[in-house]
Design an enzyme around this catalytic site. Structure first.
Site, short mmCIF file in Angstrom:
data_model
loop_
_atom_site.label_atom_id
_atom_site.label_comp_id
_atom_site.label_asym_id
_atom_site.label_seq_id
_atom_site.Cartn_x
_atom_site.Cartn_y
_atom_site.Cartn_z
CG HIS A 1 40.58 36.12 28.84
ND1 HIS A 1 41.43 35.61 27.89
CD2 HIS A 1 40.60 35.25 29.86
CE1 HIS A 1 41.91 34.47 28.32
NE2 HIS A 1 41.42 34.23 29.52
NE ARG A 2 36.25 41.92 33.78
CZ ARG A 2 36.61 41.40 34.94
NH1 ARG A 2 37.80 41.64 35.42
NH2 ARG A 2 35.78 40.66 35.61
#
Lengths: 347, 642
Positions: A283-284
């Site tokens: 999700h970065r």
């Protein structure tokens, strides 16, 4: 405020390489974007740009005399002594310090990176004391690693560790200590010397690929400026001072604006759509993409995020998070990404 | 409020399996060790550390990558020794963490002794200290949660077995959940204090749930039939040792307690099996239906997939096992227990009707296995590429792990260890105004550990013999795929060819796919076969100069049919080859001969060469690049793992 003894080539005088400059600027506006990895061949102004950004860095409010430069107005990242001070109800004294570029040489040893036992103190006073390392100086600053792909594995592990929570925990050589280590990681590398570990790659908020300028006119311009700089660096820097000041002002303004930008649903939705389309890991990328879009808007003195901000952000936040397949270069299909963005922002 | 602000547990979106496993370790402290695996950026660390938010009377302690043995286990108290002349001990992290929780991030990257120490102590509750002239035993009990990205290297099966629970993070593909994740992360980052306050109620609920489950746990029973199923499951899954059985039973009980039940039901066993047995299975779970076909045929597979959710304990029709009709227990495995927890906890435990008496047949175990296999496949296991070999470093580079008596030739003094060695004698020594006097005999030097990789050099016959083009295509493919797999930057791959009268290094050993791509665009072929020359040059490259000092393991892969026909000395090419082989063999290089001879009759010359070199001999029916790469990988890595 150039270092008078050792003038640095001004950021504004760098010709071309707009993507790299953008990537550095958005990071300065919002350091939590998480830094940038600059990939490219030798001699493409990678290091020049990183060293030059130092001159544009804004000031920040820190607790006075703290070796870790604990930032004012927050309670999450504090060193033990500042925490004690604040918890005891005292109001600490503050000072304004400039953000700086802290360089981590690839030959650095573990004890110098993480910090270690203060030998002198141990021998003379017979007491254990923590001697801070590079991660301590890097707190609140830019941590710059040239040739980051050549860094030893165990040093990379230390960086990953500290980057994970913005805190450096030290448990070695009889020392047990922890201090904030929130830094913007800036690395440069030449891909021909080897690839980067995917875990470390993922920690860089953004990445850019720089290539040498191909246009003869631009190349001549680069030579001319460089020669001019070398002939009389002071004069050269001075001649750029107004432009530099403008950029500094722009950064200050952007920093003020960005606090007011609320990432709206449309932006979040678009970001997720892109991630799913490309199948990026984790999700970065979503988080940096959203932040970077907002920073671009702020740099343009807007509090509304527009289509072009997303398009620029996509090019910086996504490419290094793609899974590489054998025999294929990881390429982002930007036409598809742009189509998603345009569809969402078709007003 | 704890010293650090950790992301609150209930605010984590999705990841139900991991959350449940965390709850289990907090509720049942007899469960030793939780391992969270998953890709980078899948919230492993956040999950592990979020436990801090729901611990009632405990703190979490982080084990950083830089941890040294003395801090982990404890050491002599230098300050006390120097100032007071007393001999005392400073507790290490493990002892300090008694009744606390330990979080070890990226545990697979830690030094092996450290991992072993953490796991061993977690299991026995005891630290035996035999260091710095101390001999002590300290009792300590802590909850352990560790994380790792398998792509960076696996843990050995023995170490994995020490973890009672192991769960993998889910990949989240739902749009709305992903949006929620971004939103929460941004919120937390901007105003952590506010964010924590907002979630305070939920967090308190979870804490309450844990303490209720703790109270209930001692009363939870496992029905006899289910208990019997456990060893059966473990045997069937080829789980070695007893730890799996016990962990499964404990976890199933804990899950029941969390759900507010006094009896373990089938669903508990199923969920617990996923957490406790998967990592203990010998051999990988079947990755694709064909691998699986020894047991069931493909049609069964799809059938079972359909049935999976509704009737897990139904025995697959074509199973070779007896298949008595099953009736009972069906109600229990409905997806109910996975429902949001809030519903459950409001309910008074008494209201839940006691589950009907359950009878399980042999087939039930199979439905659990099916369930595990199904998950295994869905998780698209990636091979771990980041295998690292660790070696004791002989220079000053590497990670300082321990110390030893000093070797005069090396100047890498371990100050802390030397001070500790000197500490007990300070009372009697003349210190000349300093706080401490260190004698030569006190000096200790550092033992450093370095992670090393492999240098793989292809030595390829590029003469005008048969099939040279195809050979080059395969080698090129194999090199790129090896580099791609090994992109953790530990392994280097190079290519040397021999043709005409010489051997030339086309690709110096590199870690860069980019460079390999560029340099291997064209490979010249044709001419005679100076095999002995190639051999000598390859050995020279790896034993002299740049690569000679490196501790990386070195492998030369020779692709040839063994028909040498060019000699340098003017001798018979075969004699020269024999001599060359005798010279280069050993020397710390591993040789692999890949026989490329085609057609009949075969002369077997490559096999002779392999014999001369003590090499591993390999013949591939088809010289296809991925096959070649895979065989080489297995040869290079097999010995390291052994």
């Amino acid at each position: 405020m150039n270092n008078k003894n050792n003038p640095v080539y001004p950021f504004s005088a760098i010709v071309g390489q707009e993507e790299m400059k953008d990537a550095l600027l958005v990071n300065v506006v919002n350091p939590s974007i998480g830094g940038v990895l600059i990939k490219g061949e030798k001699g493409t102004a990678k290091s020049t740009a990183v060293r030059a950004i130092a001159d544009l860095l804004p000031e920040k409010r820190t607790i006075k005399n703290c070796i870790f430069h604990c930032e004012a107005g927050q309670t999450r990242y504090l060193c033990p002594s500042c925490r004690k001070l604040i918890e005891s109800g005292k109001v600490p004294e503050y000072e304004d310090t400039k953000m700086r570029v802290v360089e981590l040489p690839i030959s650095a040893t573990e004890d110098r990176v993480a910090g270690t036992l203060d030998i002198e103190h141990a021998i003379t006073a017979g007491k254990k004391k923590f001697e801070p390392g590079v991660l301590a100086s890097a707190n609140g600053n830019i941590l710059y690693v040239d040739e980051v792909n050549l860094l030893d594995d165990h040093i990379v592990d230390l960086l990953l560790d500290a980057a994970a929570m913005g805190t450096n925990f030290v448990e070695r050589e009889g020392i047990s200590y922890s201090h904030p280590a929130k830094f913007m990681l800036v690395g440069t590398m030449n891909p021909e010397e080897g690839d980067l570990r995917p875990q470390l790659l993922d920690r860089f908020g953004l990445s850019v690929n720089v290539v040498g300028e191909k246009d003869t006119g631009t190349r001549t311009e680069i030579i001319r400026k460089r020669l001019e700089f070398e002939k009389d660096p002071y004069k050269f820097c001075e001649s750029y001072e107004t432009v530099q000041q403008e950029t500094r002002d722009r950064i200050e303004k952007a920093k003020a604006i960005i606090n007011g930008i609320e990432p709206d649903d449309l932006l979040l939705e678009t970001s997720v759509k892109i991630s799913l389309l490309l199948g990026v890991d984790g999700h970065r990328s979503d988080i940096t993409f959203v932040k970077t879009s907002a920073a671009f808007a702020a740099l343009d003195e807007r509090d509304v995020i527009r289509r072009e901000d997303l398009i620029k952000a996509a090019r910086l936040a996504l490419p290094h998070r793609m899974r590489k397949l054998p025999f294929e270069d990881a390429k982002v299909e930007f036409d598809k990404v742009d189509a998603v963005i345009s569809e969402s922002y078709a007003r | 409020m704890s010293e650090f602000m950790y992301f609150p547990f209930p605010a984590i979106v999705g990841q139900d399996a991991v959350k449940k496993a965390i709850l289990c370790t907090l509720v049942n402290e007899d469960l030793r060790g939780l391992l969270i695996t998953g890709e980078r950026g899948s919230a492993k660390t956040v999950l592990a550390r979020s436990a801090a938010s729901i611990l009632e009377d405990k703190k979490i302690r982080i084990i950083p990558q830089n941890t040294s043995e003395d801090r982990l286990f404890g050491s002599i108290d230098i300050e006390k020794a120097i100032t007071g002349g007393e001999i005392g001990i400073v507790k290490g992290i493990l002892a300090e963490s008694d009744c606390q929780m330990i979080v070890a991030d990226d545990i697979n990257l830690l030094d092996e002794k450290i991992i072993h120490g953490i796991l061993n102590t977690a299991e026995t509750g005891n630290i035996l200290i035999e260091r710095d002239g101390f001999s002590e035993e300290i009792k300590t009990r802590y909850i352990l949660a560790a994380t790792m990205d398998p792509e960076e290297g696996e843990l050995s099966p023995q170490m994995l077995d020490r973890f009672d629970l192991c769960v993998e993070t889910d990949k989240i593909n739902s749009e709305s959940e992903r949006i929620e994740i971004i939103r929460k992360c941004l919120e937390f980052e901007n105003e952590p204090g506010h964010f924590l306050e907002n979630h305070e109620n939920e967090t308190a609920d979870v804490r309450e749930k844990i303490s209720k489950a703790k109270e209930r746990l001692p009363y939870v029973m496992i029905p006899e039939a289910l208990l019997e199923m456990i060893p059966e499951l473990c045997l069937e899954l080829n789980v070695s040792g007893q730890r799996g059985d016990i962990a499964l039973a404990k976890t199933a009980k804990t899950l029941a307690a969390i759900e507010g039940r006094d009896d373990v039901v089938f669903e508990d066993i199923k969920q617990a099996a996923a957490m406790t047995l998967e990592h203990r299975r010998r051999g990988l779970p079947p990755q694709s239906p064909p691998d699986n076909s020894d047991n069931r045929n493909k049609d069964d597979e799809s059938e079972n997939e359909d049935n999976e959710d509704n009737k897990p304990q139904e025995n697959p029709q074509n199973n070779s096992r007896p298949n008595p009709p099953d009736k009972q227990g069906e109600q229990n495995d409905s997806p109910e227990p996975e429902k949001p927890e809030e519903d459950e906890q409001k309910e008074d435990p008494q209201d839940i009707p006691p589950p009907p008496e359950q009878v399980f047949d042999i087939g039930s175990a199979f439905s659990v296995i099916e369930f595990l296999d199904e998950r295994g496949r869905a998780k698209s296991k990636k091979a771990s590429n980041g295998r690292r070999t660790r070696n004791i470093s002989h220079d000053k580079s590497g990670h300082y792990i321990s110390y030893k008596h000093r070797d005069e030739r090396k100047n890498d003094i371990a100050i802390d260890a030397s001070l500790r060695a000197a500490a007990p004698f300070q009372k009697t020594r003349d210190k000349k105004g300093l706080a401490i006097r260190v004698d030569k005999s006190d000096l200790r030097e550092k033992i450093r550990e370095k992670k090393t990789g492999n240098v793989i050099l292809f030595l390829v016959d590029a003469s005008g013999s048969m099939g040279v083009r195809q050979r080059m295509v395969s080698v090129k493919g194999a090199i790129l795929s090896l580099l791609n797999d090994a992109y953790q930057k530990r392994d280097m791959v190079g290519l040397m060819i021999f043709r005409k009268k010489e051997a030339s290094l086309l690709l110096p050993p590199t870690r860069s796919t980019d460079l390999a791509y560029k340099l291997l665009k064209e490979i010249p072929t044709g001419g005679r076969t100076p095999l002995s020359k190639g051999l000598v040059e390859a050995a020279k490259l790896l034993t002299q100069g740049r690569y000679s000092k490196s501790m990386d393991s070195k492998t030369v892969i020779i692709l040839t049919d063994g028909r040498a026909n060019a000699s340098e000395s003017g001798k018979n090419p075969y004699e020269e080859l024999q001599e060359a082989a005798g010279k280069v063999k050993g020397k710390g290089i591993k040789y692999v001969v890949v026989d490329t001879e085609e057609g009949f009759p075969r002369m077997g010359l490559a096999m002779d060469l392999a014999y001369e070199l003590d090499a591993i001999y390999l013949r591939l029916d088809e010289l296809d690049s991925s096959k070649l790469a895979r065989s080489i990988e297995s040869i290079v890595y097999r010995e390291q793992l052994a």
